[in-house]
Design a protein around this motif. Sequence first.
Motif, PDB file in Angstrom:
ATOM      1  N   ILE A   1       0.887  -1.168   0.000  1.00 15.61           N
ATOM      2  CA  ILE A   1       0.000   0.000   0.000  1.00 15.61           C
ATOM      3  C   ILE A   1       0.923   1.215   0.000  1.00 15.61           C
ATOM      4  N   LEU A   2       0.797   2.046  -1.018  1.00 20.53           N
ATOM      5  CA  LEU A   2       1.674   3.217  -1.130  1.00 20.53           C
ATOM      6  C   LEU A   2       1.410   4.189   0.015  1.00 20.53           C
ATOM      7  N   LYS A   3       2.447   4.955   0.337  1.00 19.78           N
ATOM      8  CA  LYS A   3       2.303   5.895   1.461  1.00 19.78           C
ATOM      9  C   LYS A   3       1.226   6.941   1.204  1.00 19.78           C
ATOM     10  N   ASN A   4       1.032   7.287  -0.083  1.00 23.62           N
ATOM     11  CA  ASN A   4      -0.005   8.285  -0.367  1.00 23.62           C
ATOM     12  C   ASN A   4      -1.361   7.656  -0.701  1.00 23.62           C
ATOM     13  N   ASP A   5      -1.454   6.329  -0.543  1.00 25.33           N
ATOM     14  CA  ASP A   5      -2.760   5.674  -0.735  1.00 25.33           C
ATOM     15  C   ASP A   5      -3.668   5.979   0.450  1.00 25.33           C
ATOM     16  N   GLU A   6      -4.964   5.805   0.198  1.00 24.14           N
ATOM     17  CA  GLU A   6      -5.912   6.045   1.288  1.00 24.14           C
ATOM     18  C   GLU A   6      -5.956   4.809   2.196  1.00 24.14           C
ATOM     19  N   ALA A   7      -5.471   4.962   3.380  1.00 23.27           N
ATOM     20  CA  ALA A   7      -5.546   3.877   4.372  1.00 23.27           C
ATOM     21  C   ALA A   7      -5.486   4.506   5.755  1.00 23.27           C
ATOM     22  N   ALA A   8      -6.462   4.184   6.570  1.00 27.36           N
ATOM     23  CA  ALA A   8      -6.496   4.773   7.912  1.00 27.36           C
ATOM     24  C   ALA A   8      -6.888   3.713   8.935  1.00 27.36           C
ATOM     25  N   ILE A   9      -6.572   3.994  10.174  1.00 26.84           N
ATOM     26  CA  ILE A   9      -6.923   3.059  11.254  1.00 26.84           C
ATOM     27  C   ILE A   9      -8.449   2.900  11.299  1.00 26.84           C
ATOM     28  N   GLY A  10      -8.899   1.688  11.395  1.00 29.87           N
ATOM     29  CA  GLY A  10     -10.341   1.413  11.455  1.00 29.87           C
ATOM     30  C   GLY A  10     -10.937   1.011  10.116  1.00 29.87           C
ATOM     31  N   ASP A  11     -10.139   1.131   9.038  1.00 30.48           N
ATOM     32  CA  ASP A  11     -10.649   0.717   7.718  1.00 30.48           C
ATOM     33  C   ASP A  11     -10.810  -0.798   7.663  1.00 30.48           C
ATOM     34  N   LYS A  12     -11.884  -1.222   6.998  1.00 31.18           N
ATOM     35  CA  LYS A  12     -12.140  -2.668   6.866  1.00 31.18           C
ATOM     36  C   LYS A  12     -11.517  -3.194   5.583  1.00 31.18           C
ATOM     37  N   LEU A  13     -10.985  -4.399   5.643  1.00 24.16           N
ATOM     38  CA  LEU A  13     -10.397  -5.015   4.453  1.00 24.16           C
ATOM     39  C   LEU A  13     -11.299  -6.136   3.939  1.00 24.16           C
ATOM     40  N   MET A  14     -11.434  -6.182   2.611  1.00 25.19           N
ATOM     41  CA  MET A  14     -12.247  -7.229   1.982  1.00 25.19           C
ATOM     42  C   MET A  14     -11.393  -7.949   0.947  1.00 25.19           C
ATOM     43  N   THR A  15     -11.720  -9.208   0.695  1.00 24.99           N
ATOM     44  CA  THR A  15     -10.971  -9.934  -0.344  1.00 24.99           C
ATOM     45  C   THR A  15     -11.355  -9.366  -1.714  1.00 24.99           C
ATOM     46  N   SER A  16     -10.353  -9.275  -2.592  1.00 22.02           N
ATOM     47  CA  SER A  16     -10.606  -8.679  -3.912  1.00 22.02           C
ATOM     48  C   SER A  16     -11.055  -9.716  -4.936  1.00 22.02           C
ATOM     49  N   GLY A  17     -10.778 -10.986  -4.647  1.00 22.90           N
ATOM     50  CA  GLY A  17     -11.152 -12.053  -5.589  1.00 22.90           C
ATOM     51  C   GLY A  17     -10.164 -12.209  -6.721  1.00 22.90           C
TER      52      GLY A  17
END
Lengths: 163, 267
Positions: B203-219
């Motif tokens: 995940i790139l440093k400038n990608d959107e990712a924050a504490i509390g985000d949920k992860l889902m399988t991409s398939g």
Amino acid sequence: MKISVYILTGIALSIIESALLSFFPVEFFKPDLGMPFIIYTTFFLGPMPGFITSIFISLFQEILSNAPHGSIMFTKISLFLIATFLKKNIYIDSKYSFSYICGGSTIIESFLFIALSILSKGETSNIINVLFYTIPNAIFTGFVSIFIFSIIESINIKFLGRE
Amino acid sequence: MKTSIIIITAVLVLAFSFFIFTNSSFFVPTYAKVKCNIGEIAGPAIKLVGKPANLVKYLFETYVNLFDAKKENVELKKKLDIFQLENQKISELEKENKRLKIILHLVEQNPGKMVAARVIGEDIKNWFRCIIIDKGRDFGVTEKMPIITPKGLVGQAVEVNKWHSKVMIVNDTNSSVDVYIDGKNSRGILEGTGQTTLKLKYILKNDEAAIGDKLMTSGKDGVYPKGLPTGIIITVNRNKPGIFADIDVMPFNNFKRLDEVLIVRKR
């Protein structure tokens, strides 16, 4: 006769361990219940029983684990070879010295696994994980092997006709 | 002389296991077949041991609960303890009933697609993370089938026998899952660490990712179907060198407390 009893006991204990571990909140230390049987047969019964025990115990442990194919067999056979060569230099005089050897073997097994992973595949992802559990596993395996030694001795006296 | 022959045989077996470990195509199929056959012979024993283990589990949990209750209520009489025991039994049954209802609901929602299975064992080495379930080839289970619970992803079937299957859990160091952050346009690889938490990589440093985000399988990894909840981001570190952020993820499932799981048959 003797060797089949030891192998079956080792396998049964491993299966029980696997079944019980699915709900006991024990993750930090998982004793290697096959190790005492390999050490015992190699030191007290000779190379042939030790070799057969190593093969069967390692095969069953691989069945009950997500370990890569051949990895546990490699480490267990290596330990059997080390034990065979060191047999004349190490003297087991009580269940406590037996437990030290079992604990030490668990540490050696961890390092053998790491060496195997690095040298054959260049894999380093599991090193920290294996090292993290090495000492607790060794302590607990050593502790449990005291009881296993007593169990083997009582099996010998009660069922295998040893005075 | 005899000892030398055994040592030579042992060295040969050692070399054989080394070649198996390095995935030599000449040895691996034979070895896997031998292991599978032994697993099938041992299958009933594993299932058999799993049953009394459930009883031990019940006794253990009851004992732990009782121990706490005894500390708090020393003056309670024996009769009351028996009632408490009965009560605990009922509440345990209620909990199990609730869990099974959720699983049944999921199975009914996807008829023929899911099979419920009970966890009967765990990896005997703590270097790896796997569970053993009581459904095997007889129930149509095959390798690489995703294993889930109503809470989220558990892992994938890696070895299937007639009686039981071995499931690699997502926190095993050999596990990787292609995931995306729910509601955001970021995709990464979720890797096991062998510990409780997982690592979200690439995940790139400038990608959107924050504490509390949920992860889902991409398939997109060809194993897990799209949209399975996997975990929640607990730490995001953008201060480390390199172009990727260091992200820790807590899985939705507590893998030490799995009783029943679902096998997804069709993807």
